[in-house]
Design a protein around this motif. Structure first.
Motif, PDB file in Angstrom:
ATOM      1  N   VAL A   6      71.581  60.892  42.294  1.00 39.38           N
ATOM      2  CA  VAL A   6      70.787  61.050  43.505  1.00 39.38           C
ATOM      3  C   VAL A   6      70.839  59.735  44.283  1.00 39.38           C
ATOM      4  N   GLN A   7      71.220  59.856  45.553  1.00 40.32           N
ATOM      5  CA  GLN A   7      71.190  58.709  46.449  1.00 40.32           C
ATOM      6  C   GLN A   7      69.895  58.771  47.248  1.00 40.32           C
ATOM      7  N   PHE A   8      69.320  57.611  47.478  1.00 43.66           N
ATOM      8  CA  PHE A   8      68.028  57.524  48.162  1.00 43.66           C
ATOM      9  C   PHE A   8      68.135  56.675  49.415  1.00 43.66           C
ATOM     10  N   LYS A   9      67.637  57.217  50.527  1.00 43.16           N
ATOM     11  CA  LYS A   9      67.359  56.408  51.707  1.00 43.16           C
ATOM     12  C   LYS A   9      65.891  56.034  51.604  1.00 43.16           C
ATOM     13  N   CYS A  10      65.613  54.766  51.806  1.00 41.21           N
ATOM     14  CA  CYS A  10      64.240  54.287  51.688  1.00 41.21           C
ATOM     15  C   CYS A  10      63.760  53.752  53.029  1.00 41.21           C
ATOM     16  N   ARG A  11      62.452  53.787  53.210  1.00 43.01           N
ATOM     17  CA  ARG A  11      61.884  53.178  54.399  1.00 43.01           C
ATOM     18  C   ARG A  11      62.161  51.675  54.360  1.00 43.01           C
ATOM     19  N   PRO A  12      62.233  51.027  55.513  1.00 44.91           N
ATOM     20  CA  PRO A  12      62.538  49.593  55.538  1.00 44.91           C
ATOM     21  C   PRO A  12      61.630  48.793  54.599  1.00 44.91           C
ATOM     22  N   THR A  35      72.593  49.831  46.675  1.00 44.85           N
ATOM     23  CA  THR A  35      73.923  50.058  47.233  1.00 44.85           C
ATOM     24  C   THR A  35      73.962  49.681  48.707  1.00 44.85           C
ATOM     25  N   SER A  36      75.180  49.529  49.212  1.00 46.02           N
ATOM     26  CA  SER A  36      75.374  49.338  50.642  1.00 46.02           C
ATOM     27  C   SER A  36      75.766  50.684  51.239  1.00 46.02           C
ATOM     28  N   GLY A  37      75.711  50.787  52.543  1.00 46.76           N
ATOM     29  CA  GLY A  37      76.118  52.024  53.202  1.00 46.76           C
ATOM     30  C   GLY A  37      74.937  52.822  53.720  1.00 46.76           C
ATOM     31  N   HIS A  38      75.104  54.127  53.769  1.00 40.62           N
ATOM     32  CA  HIS A  38      74.091  55.011  54.351  1.00 40.62           C
ATOM     33  C   HIS A  38      72.850  55.157  53.478  1.00 40.62           C
ATOM     34  N   TYR A  39      72.987  54.919  52.182  1.00 37.14           N
ATOM     35  CA  TYR A  39      71.863  55.054  51.255  1.00 37.14           C
ATOM     36  C   TYR A  39      71.578  53.701  50.614  1.00 37.14           C
ATOM     37  N   ASP A  40      70.335  53.498  50.213  1.00 36.51           N
ATOM     38  CA  ASP A  40      69.890  52.217  49.668  1.00 36.51           C
ATOM     39  C   ASP A  40      70.013  52.127  48.151  1.00 36.51           C
ATOM     40  N   LEU A  41      69.875  53.275  47.476  1.00 33.32           N
ATOM     41  CA  LEU A  41      69.894  53.319  46.019  1.00 33.32           C
ATOM     42  C   LEU A  41      70.715  54.514  45.549  1.00 33.32           C
ATOM     43  N   LEU A  64      58.248  60.382  46.093  1.00 34.18           N
ATOM     44  CA  LEU A  64      57.917  58.986  45.801  1.00 34.18           C
ATOM     45  C   LEU A  64      57.686  58.218  47.100  1.00 34.18           C
ATOM     46  N   ASP A  65      56.635  57.433  47.120  1.00 33.65           N
ATOM     47  CA  ASP A  65      56.316  56.636  48.295  1.00 33.65           C
ATOM     48  C   ASP A  65      57.482  55.704  48.609  1.00 33.65           C
ATOM     49  N   GLY A  66      57.922  55.703  49.848  1.00 30.66           N
ATOM     50  CA  GLY A  66      59.026  54.855  50.284  1.00 30.66           C
ATOM     51  C   GLY A  66      60.346  55.586  50.418  1.00 30.66           C
ATOM     52  N   VAL A  67      60.437  56.801  49.874  1.00 32.83           N
ATOM     53  CA  VAL A  67      61.672  57.592  49.976  1.00 32.83           C
ATOM     54  C   VAL A  67      61.642  58.374  51.284  1.00 32.83           C
ATOM     55  N   SER A  68      62.714  58.257  52.078  1.00 38.69           N
ATOM     56  CA  SER A  68      62.768  59.014  53.329  1.00 38.69           C
ATOM     57  C   SER A  68      63.814  60.123  53.291  1.00 38.69           C
ATOM     58  N   ASP A  69      64.790  60.053  52.372  1.00 36.65           N
ATOM     59  CA  ASP A  69      65.827  61.088  52.281  1.00 36.65           C
ATOM     60  C   ASP A  69      66.541  60.939  50.945  1.00 36.65           C
ATOM     61  N   PHE A  71      70.190  62.516  48.621  1.00 38.48           N
ATOM     62  CA  PHE A  71      71.444  63.270  48.586  1.00 38.48           C
ATOM     63  C   PHE A  71      71.810  63.414  47.110  1.00 38.48           C
ATOM     64  N   THR A  72      71.910  64.652  46.636  1.00 42.94           N
ATOM     65  CA  THR A  72      72.111  64.926  45.214  1.00 42.94           C
ATOM     66  C   THR A  72      73.518  65.424  44.943  1.00 42.94           C
ATOM     67  N   THR A  73      74.126  64.879  43.893  1.00 46.38           N
ATOM     68  CA  THR A  73      75.443  65.311  43.425  1.00 46.38           C
ATOM     69  C   THR A  73      75.312  65.730  41.971  1.00 46.38           C
ATOM     70  N   VAL A  74      75.801  66.929  41.646  1.00 47.79           N
ATOM     71  CA  VAL A  74      75.809  67.414  40.267  1.00 47.79           C
ATOM     72  C   VAL A  74      77.138  67.036  39.636  1.00 47.79           C
ATOM     73  N   ALA A  75      77.085  66.422  38.456  1.00 41.97           N
ATOM     74  CA  ALA A  75      78.296  66.024  37.739  1.00 41.97           C
ATOM     75  C   ALA A  75      78.687  67.122  36.759  1.00 41.97           C
ATOM     76  N   PHE A  76      79.990  67.371  36.631  1.00 42.66           N
ATOM     77  CA  PHE A  76      80.480  68.407  35.727  1.00 42.66           C
ATOM     78  C   PHE A  76      80.981  67.847  34.405  1.00 42.66           C
TER      79      PHE A  76
END
Length: 82
Positions: A6-12, A35-41, A64-69, A71-76
């Protein structure tokens, strides 16, 4: 076990606090990275086979407080040495 990433975008200013809360409060977590890029974690979770991924993400992670978005990836399948 089901493995999801799960990638997380967080509030500033909230990324490190969100990472700490993930480690402290979510027992299914394996690891979390900033992480760098569109997501923070990005975090890796192991869920029981009968666990509903959608409910886990929406009811445990997105709230969770601070999470704004997320993106989930399922691993096979995991590949590695030995």
């Amino acid at each position: 076990m089901q493995t999801i990433f799960v990638q997380f975008k967080c509030r500033p200013g909230a990324a490190y606090r969100v990472a700490d809360r993930l480690v402290e409060e979510i027992e299914e977590i394996s690891e979390v990275y900033s992480t760098s890029g569109h997501y923070d974690l990005i975090a890796k979770f192991y869920l029981d086979p009968e666990r509903d991924i959608g409910h886990f993400v929406t009811e445990r992670l997105q709230v969770l407080d601070g999470v704004s978005d997320t993106f989930t990836t399922v691993a096979f399948k995991a590949f590695g040495r030995g």
